[in-house]
Design an enzyme around this catalytic site. Sequence first.
Site, PDB file in Angstrom:
ATOM      1  N   HIS A   1      33.327  10.782   3.611  1.00  0.00           N
ATOM      2  CA  HIS A   1      33.899  12.062   3.186  1.00  0.00           C
ATOM      3  C   HIS A   1      35.358  11.863   2.771  1.00  0.00           C
ATOM      4  O   HIS A   1      36.076  11.086   3.410  1.00  0.00           O
ATOM      5  CB  HIS A   1      33.830  13.070   4.332  1.00  0.00           C
ATOM      6  CG  HIS A   1      32.432  13.308   4.847  1.00  0.00           C
ATOM      7  ND1 HIS A   1      31.926  12.624   5.929  1.00  0.00           N
ATOM      8  CD2 HIS A   1      31.449  14.112   4.391  1.00  0.00           C
ATOM      9  CE1 HIS A   1      30.667  13.032   6.135  1.00  0.00           C
ATOM     10  NE2 HIS A   1      30.350  13.923   5.207  1.00  0.00           N
TER      11      HIS A   1
ATOM     12  N   ASP B   1      30.212   6.486   7.876  1.00  0.00           N
ATOM     13  CA  ASP B   1      29.088   7.278   7.352  1.00  0.00           C
ATOM     14  C   ASP B   1      28.724   6.911   5.907  1.00  0.00           C
ATOM     15  O   ASP B   1      27.874   7.566   5.304  1.00  0.00           O
ATOM     16  CB  ASP B   1      29.338   8.789   7.510  1.00  0.00           C
ATOM     17  CG  ASP B   1      30.805   9.159   7.433  1.00  0.00           C
ATOM     18  OD1 ASP B   1      31.607   8.332   6.951  1.00  0.00           O
ATOM     19  OD2 ASP B   1      31.152  10.291   7.825  1.00  0.00           O
TER      20      ASP B   1
ATOM     21  N   ASP C   1      35.849   6.353   5.206  1.00  0.00           N
ATOM     22  CA  ASP C   1      34.814   7.314   5.589  1.00  0.00           C
ATOM     23  C   ASP C   1      34.120   7.803   4.318  1.00  0.00           C
ATOM     24  O   ASP C   1      34.717   7.812   3.245  1.00  0.00           O
ATOM     25  CB  ASP C   1      35.499   8.477   6.310  1.00  0.00           C
ATOM     26  CG  ASP C   1      34.530   9.436   6.980  1.00  0.00           C
ATOM     27  OD1 ASP C   1      34.367   9.336   8.201  1.00  0.00           O
ATOM     28  OD2 ASP C   1      33.962  10.293   6.281  1.00  0.00           O
TER      29      ASP C   1
ATOM     30  N   HIS D   1      40.106  15.366   8.363  1.00  0.00           N
ATOM     31  CA  HIS D   1      40.040  16.624   7.594  1.00  0.00           C
ATOM     32  C   HIS D   1      41.095  17.643   8.055  1.00  0.00           C
ATOM     33  O   HIS D   1      41.158  18.747   7.507  1.00  0.00           O
ATOM     34  CB  HIS D   1      38.651  17.247   7.686  1.00  0.00           C
ATOM     35  CG  HIS D   1      37.571  16.397   7.075  1.00  0.00           C
ATOM     36  ND1 HIS D   1      37.605  16.006   5.753  1.00  0.00           N
ATOM     37  CD2 HIS D   1      36.447  15.854   7.606  1.00  0.00           C
ATOM     38  CE1 HIS D   1      36.528  15.247   5.503  1.00  0.00           C
ATOM     39  NE2 HIS D   1      35.827  15.138   6.605  1.00  0.00           N
TER      40      HIS D   1
HETATM   41 ZN    ZN Z   1      32.806  11.465   7.416  1.00  0.00          ZN
END
Ligand code: ZN
Length: 440
Positions: A151, A238, A149, A110
């Site tokens: 996200h 995740d 991931d 991120h």
């Molecule tokens: Zn994540």
Amino acid sequence: MAVKPFGLVFFPAFDWALTPTHPEREERLLYTRDQIVEEGLLDIPGIREYKPRLATLRDADRVHIGVPDIGSHITDAHLVSAGGAITAAEAVVKGEVARAFALVRPPGHHAMRVVHGTRGFCTINIEAVMVEYLRRHHGIRRVAIVDTDVHHGDGTQDIFYHDPDTLFISFHQDGRTLYPGSGFTDEAGSPPALGTTINLPLPPGTTDEGLHYVLDNLIIPVLEDFRPDLVINSAGQDNHYSDPLASMAITAQGYASLAAKLRADVAVLEGGYSIEDALPYVNTGIILAMAGLDYSRVVEPDIAAAPRGLSDGTRAYLRELVAKQGALWRERESLSSAAAAKAGDFWTRRRGIYYDDSGISEQQVERLRLCPHCRGYLAVATEAEGHRTGYQSAFAAVVPRESCPACRQGAKDAVLAAKRQGKYQHYYIQDKENDSLERV
Ligand SMILES: [Zn+2]
Ligand SMILES: [Zn+2]
């Protein structure tokens, strides 16, 4: 013929956590470490463990523009995490191991080009620092990064958004339902790199079957077509059905067979917060699959709880998604020329960026010079406001590799003109050719 070993790097970062009870904590790797020792993986002659090296601030400055500087935002743990990724990749590039997995934290995907603080637990982008290190020191050029991931890897996307030599593919839980709220199909790269960012938003509850449909019909064929020098996997875990931060339904077997198909040269750990129920199994599965060993017996104790199958609605959505993104990939060259013609001499993007961990709001304007002779330079103006950090602003120009003399001069002129106007606190030139971040 001797088979090359598989490389492993561990760095649980004992002294780094955002808060003591935060989901991003050292136990994430400790349970995995126990499982790996218990399974006897470290005793297999084909698996070789490496100690992580320390990345330098200069390695971070090759990617990021820290305001006022990157050093004021990070700890040694960040440099070891990025250094661990470099260690893993260097072992592969030097031919010491066939593939490698850096099980390191803090994570990085991120973290964007400009850094005012920490967002989504990330401060520097460890994969990007690794990639630019390899380009600088090992002559690697074309790189594919597949972010698995849950996200959206918005930081990695941001850093490579204008770079046609980096293919960035991210699948993730639909941004309408999960942090960071981005990663939609229309985020496809700026005009010179249109099509080399591929986002695959997946509906909550997507199972192994749905994920592998997208993998087999889009991700693998696109990777084969792109022919990268190196394939990197941002190996977040995740998407697992037991993860407390998301709502997907992938199993350890789903992740392991993904790793087997992807055949990434280097995997770098990202998120994954189901510390006891998922991470030890997912990581063991990925390691075995990447090392070319049998992973069929890696099964979670509560596997009966894993959702199966695929609804008709999800099936239809995934079919459409694969068709749409496949078309974008095939037509990327003509779409890129059309977008560049429409933009003219400069392509501009304005955005608000929120640093959820630091409580900072940034307003950013990017202006990319579209040059017929080179990759063009990028000018970035940034203003940020945080309750602890106050107001911070900067103007930076990024000179790409193999820039033409006019763009090199244009970048310099843009920074000097901004400095004369005096609107910002800090001025920088990041020069990829000379490998420097200069304060003006
Ligand atoms: Zn994540
Ligand atoms: Zn140029």
